[in-house]
Design a protein around this motif. Structure first.
Motif, mmCIF file in Angstrom:
data_model
loop_
_atom_site.group_PDB
_atom_site.id
_atom_site.type_symbol
_atom_site.label_atom_id
_atom_site.label_comp_id
_atom_site.label_asym_id
_atom_site.label_seq_id
_atom_site.Cartn_x
_atom_site.Cartn_y
_atom_site.Cartn_z
ATOM 1 N N GLY A 146 82.195 94.887 -18.466
ATOM 2 C CA GLY A 146 81.118 93.997 -18.044
ATOM 3 C C GLY A 146 79.798 94.477 -18.634
ATOM 4 N N LEU A 148 77.989 98.300 -20.389
ATOM 5 C CA LEU A 148 78.206 99.686 -20.820
ATOM 6 C C LEU A 148 76.855 100.248 -21.233
ATOM 7 C CD1 LEU A 148 80.339 101.922 -21.480
ATOM 8 C CD2 LEU A 148 80.347 101.029 -23.820
ATOM 9 N N ASN A 149 76.418 101.310 -20.543
ATOM 10 C CA ASN A 149 75.138 101.947 -20.865
ATOM 11 C C ASN A 149 75.384 103.354 -21.389
ATOM 12 O OD1 ASN A 149 73.869 99.668 -19.905
ATOM 13 N ND2 ASN A 149 73.582 100.506 -17.842
ATOM 14 N N ASN B 149 72.329 99.899 -24.397
ATOM 15 C CA ASN B 149 72.811 99.195 -23.210
ATOM 16 C C ASN B 149 73.424 97.866 -23.619
ATOM 17 O OD1 ASN B 149 71.772 101.265 -21.660
ATOM 18 N ND2 ASN B 149 69.835 100.202 -21.270
ATOM 19 N N LEU B 150 74.679 97.667 -23.225
ATOM 20 C CA LEU B 150 75.424 96.474 -23.656
ATOM 21 C C LEU B 150 75.817 95.636 -22.451
ATOM 22 C CD1 LEU B 150 77.553 98.790 -25.825
ATOM 23 C CD2 LEU B 150 76.270 96.904 -26.862
ATOM 24 N N ARG B 151 75.670 94.304 -22.608
ATOM 25 C CA ARG B 151 76.112 93.395 -21.538
ATOM 26 C C ARG B 151 77.108 92.427 -22.154
ATOM 27 N NH1 ARG B 151 74.707 89.025 -18.051
ATOM 28 N NH2 ARG B 151 73.278 88.076 -19.549
ATOM 29 N N TYR B 152 78.340 92.474 -21.663
ATOM 30 C CA TYR B 152 79.413 91.630 -22.204
ATOM 31 C C TYR B 152 79.426 90.313 -21.428
ATOM 32 C CZ TYR B 152 80.806 95.808 -24.719
ATOM 33 O OH TYR B 152 80.804 96.894 -25.563
#
Lengths: 203, 203
Positions: A146, A148-149, B149-152
């Motif tokens: 969902g 990933l940091n 920082n990634l938001r899927y």
């Protein structure tokens, strides 16, 4: 979607393609570091094209996906991080301890380079995404990332690395996991936190 | 660290190893999707081992790193995301528009699979790390990832994808960049924000 195969047939195929894939891993590395004579490089190229023709004589039109054996085993041979038939894969072999902590030891050679002599930051992200995600999978319910940091504390030298992840908190549909990457001397290089979502099981 | 080579020699080597590396990319894919007869697979394996021996007849003991030409060109041929001699690399060809926006179009086939028919979340992270980072590099001062920082937002289907990134804010030593990944229909799948650090130039 292919028909399930028996566990015995799966073993035969793994024994056939696993060593071939290891040779392709060595080939990837050689193609980067070779300083061979031009004639040797051209001959190698021709051999690779012959190998492609042989393997492609019958080719599954679909990506490998996730397949099962008639005994209920799960095959993820095409997976980019852990697939035994995917030469890009390190491959990642994750072990789980009794507390659900996931860990993996890897040897990262030239092919995973970003900054000189160091692992590409995006490869660190790939490893941590996979190892954190592994704390969240349930039988028949793989979890999807969902968020990933990632925090890069220090550059990660090529060589041996160890990734670990554990569950911070959890609900029925969601796992918050944290983890870290350490270099061969045990020094922390990257910290990660992620939210992993388990889609509802199909009824 | 190897001695710089001339731009002409660099072109010769790129023309020699670039097509070989493309063949290795096809080989990686074939090893995943092959359904060939066992005898063909074994013969392919033997050809691959022969190719490795030829390429390894002289092998640089070091990873490729970042090399320069006598004319000041920069060679990143071993880079896992963009290296023309690294078969793991997509490869990522980044273009910059007049406003500093970085973008790359990629075709992601079977070898980048995570969930069935979809790109591994960690591969999305690798692409975005590299494209966001590209907004932060300055001549002679490559930037390192500080945080990412990634938001899927949605799963990314295998196939064509496009990554874009732009600078949100910047100081002398630090760039905050944002970016996104979109699938072949233009739908947003992953959002990213990262801080990239430029180490001080060597004097």
């Amino acid at each position: 979607m292919s028909e399930p195969i028996t566990a015995e047939e799966a073993r035969r195929l793994e024994d056939l393609y696993g060593p071939l894939t290891n040779s392709v891993r060595t080939l990837i590395d050689s193609a980067i570091r070779s300083q061979a004579d031009e004639s040797d490089v051209l001959q190698a190229h021709s051999l690779i094209d012959q190998a492609v023709r042989l393997l492609s004589s019958r080719l599954d039109p679909e990506p490998f996906g996730v397949r099962s054996t008639t005994e209920g085993g799960i095959l993820t041979w095409g997976n980019v991080a852990m697939g035994v038939r995917n030469a890009i894969a390190f491959p990642l072999n994750i072990t789980h301890d009794e507390n659900g902590r996931a860990s993996a030891d890897l040897l990262l050679a030239s092919a995973y380079e970003g900054p000189p002599d160091h692992v590409h930051g995006g490869v660190c992200a790939l490893i941590l995404d996979h190892v954190l995600g592994a704390t969240a999978h349930r039988p028949g319910r793989p979890a999807l990332t969902g968020t990933l940091n990632l925090r890069y504390v220090a550059p990660t030298p090529l060589g041996k690395v160890r990734a670990e992840a554990w569950v911070e908190s959890e609900t029925e549909s969601k796992t918050i996991a944290v983890g870290e990457l350490r270099d061969s001397r045990g020094a922390l290089t990257v910290q990660a936190e992620g939210i992993f979502i388990r889609p509802k099981a199909k009824v």
